[in-house]
Write a protein that holds these residues in place. Structure first.
Motif, PDB file in Angstrom:
ATOM      1  N   ALA A   7     -70.443 -32.416 -52.053  1.00 54.91           N
ATOM      2  CA  ALA A   7     -69.720 -32.065 -53.247  1.00 54.91           C
ATOM      3  C   ALA A   7     -70.459 -31.752 -54.577  1.00 54.91           C
ATOM      4  O   ALA A   7     -71.506 -32.726 -54.722  1.00 54.91           O
ATOM      5  N   ALA A   8     -70.420 -30.475 -54.989  1.00 52.78           N
ATOM      6  CA  ALA A   8     -71.165 -30.080 -56.140  1.00 52.78           C
ATOM      7  C   ALA A   8     -70.272 -30.009 -57.367  1.00 52.78           C
ATOM      8  O   ALA A   8     -69.235 -29.495 -57.455  1.00 52.78           O
ATOM      9  N   SER A   9     -70.893 -30.411 -58.544  1.00 51.37           N
ATOM     10  CA  SER A   9     -69.997 -30.350 -59.665  1.00 51.37           C
ATOM     11  C   SER A   9     -71.031 -30.110 -61.033  1.00 51.37           C
ATOM     12  O   SER A   9     -72.020 -30.677 -60.707  1.00 51.37           O
ATOM     13  N   PRO A  10     -70.570 -28.935 -61.576  1.00 51.76           N
ATOM     14  CA  PRO A  10     -69.710 -28.167 -61.495  1.00 51.76           C
ATOM     15  C   PRO A  10     -69.584 -27.210 -60.075  1.00 51.76           C
ATOM     16  O   PRO A  10     -70.754 -27.113 -59.765  1.00 51.76           O
ATOM     17  N   ALA A  11     -68.737 -26.489 -59.768  1.00 55.45           N
ATOM     18  CA  ALA A  11     -68.818 -25.666 -58.646  1.00 55.45           C
ATOM     19  C   ALA A  11     -69.357 -24.279 -59.338  1.00 55.45           C
ATOM     20  O   ALA A  11     -69.152 -24.120 -60.459  1.00 55.45           O
ATOM     21  N   GLY A  12     -70.287 -23.590 -58.502  1.00 58.53           N
ATOM     22  CA  GLY A  12     -70.570 -22.514 -58.908  1.00 58.53           C
ATOM     23  C   GLY A  12     -71.526 -21.776 -57.786  1.00 58.53           C
ATOM     24  O   GLY A  12     -71.338 -22.276 -56.593  1.00 58.53           O
ATOM     25  N   THR A  13     -72.193 -20.758 -58.193  1.00 60.49           N
ATOM     26  CA  THR A  13     -73.046 -19.965 -57.200  1.00 60.49           C
ATOM     27  C   THR A  13     -74.253 -20.538 -57.289  1.00 60.49           C
ATOM     28  O   THR A  13     -75.184 -19.937 -58.291  1.00 60.49           O
ATOM     29  N   TYR A  14     -74.969 -21.176 -56.187  1.00 62.29           N
ATOM     30  CA  TYR A  14     -76.060 -21.576 -56.349  1.00 62.29           C
ATOM     31  C   TYR A  14     -76.952 -21.598 -54.894  1.00 62.29           C
ATOM     32  O   TYR A  14     -76.173 -21.056 -53.891  1.00 62.29           O
ATOM     33  N   CYS A  15     -78.119 -21.564 -54.964  1.00 62.68           N
ATOM     34  CA  CYS A  15     -78.722 -21.793 -53.614  1.00 62.68           C
ATOM     35  C   CYS A  15     -78.587 -23.292 -53.267  1.00 62.68           C
ATOM     36  O   CYS A  15     -78.904 -23.956 -54.347  1.00 62.68           O
ATOM     37  N   MET A  16     -78.146 -23.671 -52.033  1.00 65.42           N
ATOM     38  CA  MET A  16     -77.889 -24.944 -51.669  1.00 65.42           C
ATOM     39  C   MET A  16     -78.822 -25.120 -50.312  1.00 65.42           C
ATOM     40  O   MET A  16     -78.664 -24.384 -49.572  1.00 65.42           O
ATOM     41  N   ALA A  17     -79.006 -26.241 -49.900  1.00 66.31           N
ATOM     42  CA  ALA A  17     -79.725 -26.647 -48.996  1.00 66.31           C
ATOM     43  C   ALA A  17     -79.671 -28.072 -48.569  1.00 66.31           C
ATOM     44  O   ALA A  17     -79.158 -28.877 -49.368  1.00 66.31           O
ATOM     45  N   ASP A  42     -67.612 -23.979 -48.601  1.00 64.00           N
ATOM     46  CA  ASP A  42     -66.299 -23.647 -48.855  1.00 64.00           C
ATOM     47  C   ASP A  42     -66.221 -22.288 -49.932  1.00 64.00           C
ATOM     48  O   ASP A  42     -67.061 -22.095 -50.458  1.00 64.00           O
ATOM     49  N   ASN A  43     -65.167 -21.681 -49.566  1.00 66.87           N
ATOM     50  CA  ASN A  43     -64.990 -20.488 -50.630  1.00 66.87           C
ATOM     51  C   ASN A  43     -64.964 -20.637 -52.090  1.00 66.87           C
ATOM     52  O   ASN A  43     -65.598 -19.886 -52.770  1.00 66.87           O
ATOM     53  N   ALA A  44     -64.519 -21.975 -52.395  1.00 71.09           N
ATOM     54  CA  ALA A  44     -64.492 -22.246 -53.643  1.00 71.09           C
ATOM     55  C   ALA A  44     -65.738 -22.845 -54.230  1.00 71.09           C
ATOM     56  O   ALA A  44     -66.101 -22.840 -55.564  1.00 71.09           O
ATOM     57  N   LYS A  45     -66.795 -22.566 -53.271  1.00 69.72           N
ATOM     58  CA  LYS A  45     -68.208 -23.196 -53.632  1.00 69.72           C
ATOM     59  C   LYS A  45     -68.164 -24.663 -54.201  1.00 69.72           C
ATOM     60  O   LYS A  45     -69.139 -24.940 -54.922  1.00 69.72           O
ATOM     61  N   LYS A  46     -67.355 -25.221 -53.918  1.00 73.65           N
ATOM     62  CA  LYS A  46     -67.267 -26.650 -54.303  1.00 73.65           C
ATOM     63  C   LYS A  46     -67.919 -27.703 -53.468  1.00 73.65           C
ATOM     64  O   LYS A  46     -68.289 -28.822 -53.928  1.00 73.65           O
TER      65      LYS A  46
END
Length: 117
Positions: free
Chosen positions: A23-33, A70-74
């Protein structure tokens, strides 16, 4: 920084499956791994997803692990199938507030995955 919290780890028999979530907070457009680190081993990148949705999966887990978002990038997911004892490790979620070209600047505390033979 992005706050990251992993979940979904546990103990499974060889050949089984687990799904990890981050779970990412805040949701956003990031490179994630997803990274993992076994005892006595260096941390290694398992899979990543870039800001445009491009994915990369390490060769030694390709075909068994799938990264998704997920589409909400959460949240970030890692579906792990056909698990092997050598997949046993602490799994970490990481994020970078940019394209996947630099060092990750946010890390979760990790979730343990143990695969028994």
């Amino acid at each position: 920084q992005v706050q990251l919290v992993e979940s979904g780890g546990g103990t499974v028999q060889s050949g089984g499956s687990l799904r990890l979530s981050c779970a990412a907070s805040p949701a956003g457009t990031y490179c994630m791994a997803w990274f993992r680190q076994a005892p006595g081993m260096e941390r290694e990148e398992v899979a990543r997803i870039d800001v445009d949705g491009t994915t990369y999966v390490a060769i030694h887990v390709k075909g068994r692990f799938t990264i998704s978002q997920d589409n909400a990038k959460k949240s970030l997911g890692l579906q792990m199938n056909s698990l092997k004892p050598e997949d046993t490790a602490m799994y970490y979620c990481a994020a970078l507030r940019d394209w996947c070209r630099g060092a990750y600047d946010s890390w979760g505390p990790g979730t343990q995955v143990t695969v028994s033979s």
